[in-house]
Design a protein around this motif. Sequence first.
Motif, PDB file in Angstrom:
ATOM      1  N   ASP A  18       0.819  -1.216   0.000  1.00 60.28           N
ATOM      2  CA  ASP A  18       0.000   0.000   0.000  1.00 60.28           C
ATOM      3  C   ASP A  18       0.850   1.261   0.000  1.00 60.28           C
ATOM      4  O   ASP A  18       0.582   2.217  -0.734  1.00 60.28           O
ATOM      5  N   LEU A  19       1.855   1.290   0.862  1.00 66.64           N
ATOM      6  CA  LEU A  19       2.694   2.481   1.014  1.00 66.64           C
ATOM      7  C   LEU A  19       4.054   2.037   1.516  1.00 66.64           C
ATOM      8  O   LEU A  19       4.146   1.342   2.530  1.00 66.64           O
ATOM      9  N   VAL A  20       5.102   2.435   0.812  1.00 65.63           N
ATOM     10  CA  VAL A  20       6.472   2.145   1.218  1.00 65.63           C
ATOM     11  C   VAL A  20       7.171   3.464   1.508  1.00 65.63           C
ATOM     12  O   VAL A  20       7.115   4.401   0.700  1.00 65.63           O
ATOM     13  N   GLN A  21       7.839   3.520   2.651  1.00 66.38           N
ATOM     14  CA  GLN A  21       8.529   4.740   3.047  1.00 66.38           C
ATOM     15  C   GLN A  21      10.028   4.495   3.140  1.00 66.38           C
ATOM     16  O   GLN A  21      10.456   3.470   3.677  1.00 66.38           O
ATOM     17  N   LEU A  22      10.815   5.419   2.600  1.00 66.38           N
ATOM     18  CA  LEU A  22      12.243   5.391   2.876  1.00 66.38           C
ATOM     19  C   LEU A  22      12.420   5.613   4.373  1.00 66.38           C
ATOM     20  O   LEU A  22      11.862   6.559   4.940  1.00 66.38           O
ATOM     21  N   HIS A  23      13.201   4.753   5.018  1.00 64.06           N
ATOM     22  CA  HIS A  23      13.243   4.707   6.472  1.00 64.06           C
ATOM     23  C   HIS A  23      14.392   5.556   7.010  1.00 64.06           C
ATOM     24  O   HIS A  23      15.478   5.054   7.310  1.00 64.06           O
ATOM     25  N   CYS A  24      14.144   6.870   7.117  1.00 62.04           N
ATOM     26  CA  CYS A  24      15.142   7.804   7.652  1.00 62.04           C
ATOM     27  C   CYS A  24      16.503   7.592   6.994  1.00 62.04           C
ATOM     28  O   CYS A  24      17.505   7.289   7.667  1.00 62.04           O
ATOM     29  N   PRO A  25      16.567   7.742   5.676  1.00 64.95           N
ATOM     30  CA  PRO A  25      17.834   7.527   4.970  1.00 64.95           C
ATOM     31  C   PRO A  25      18.807   8.679   5.211  1.00 64.95           C
ATOM     32  O   PRO A  25      18.443   9.698   5.816  1.00 64.95           O
TER      33      PRO A  25
END
Length: 327
Positions: A116-123
């Motif tokens: 549904d939604l993928v977020q870059l994890h504090c890159p």
Amino acid sequence: MKQRTFPRLDRQVGVVGLGAWQLGADWGTVTENDAMAVLSAAVEAGVTFLDTADVYGDGRSEQLIGRFLAAHPDAGLTVATKMGRRVPQTPQAYTLDNFRQWTDRSRANLGVDTLDLVQLHCPPTVVFADDAVFDALDTLVAEKRIAAYGVSVETCDEALTAIARPGVASVQIILNALRHKPLERVLPAAAAAGVGIIARVPLASGLLSGRYDEHTTFPADDHRSFNRQGEAFDVGETFSGVDFSTGLAAVRRLTPLAGDDRTTAQFALRWVLDQVGVTVVIPGARDAAQARANAAVADQPPLSSAELAEVSAVYDELIRPQVHHRW
């Protein structure tokens, strides 16, 4: 439960979601039975938005949610996950090939064809300015590996850079009664751009529950023990970066405001929901009772102007000097 819309995600979610970090790791032991009980209680209480990450228990949180989804296919849930923290944090890791591998793993863990939604994890900060990274994310959408993408950030400047990108559907940022800086520019910019705001760490790692004092100890596998100085990851993720004793002093000022009809934690969650521009708040829960109490905040009345003013006063006096300039 009251609903709010992610404009670029083209879907509504309940205003109180569930953060699933606790179901994976770093908060002491949460058994599988307890994890499933938390998920069941949250959804029964009206929660429709679950937030997890591929690094939470190295996939355990995703897998537990995947089991829940399989058992409740008609629950109407939106599941947001994150990627990028399972590898050394170098900008060179943020490639299309890696994105495909990471999202394929999350799709398998969650048991879905399209995330549904993928977020870059504090890159790393430079990633937010890299056109190739966002071109790769657009490719994942075109390939239907993901329906949409967003970012999870540490700083307001990172959030503002992401909001300016037309494909970003959401920004996840720390926002709570001890972390006010996003109110100044991030929330107004997100609202103007149609970007959803996912408010994380809304209870400052439990500090705003009002249940802790100077004698409180945490298990060795709890980040509130091992990350107080940022030893494992950004210190802002633990107690919102506030010195524990200062945080306790602030909470003691805030606790009387909760009154008799709500807990201190519910007061703190309501403060987050009352901030214009917030789409969903994602408190975690270690047991079903916590999940139900968190969800109940959606039906509580907004804070009064006097209550909001007192939260601001406590922040300005005790917290602002420590954290406002840092994130």
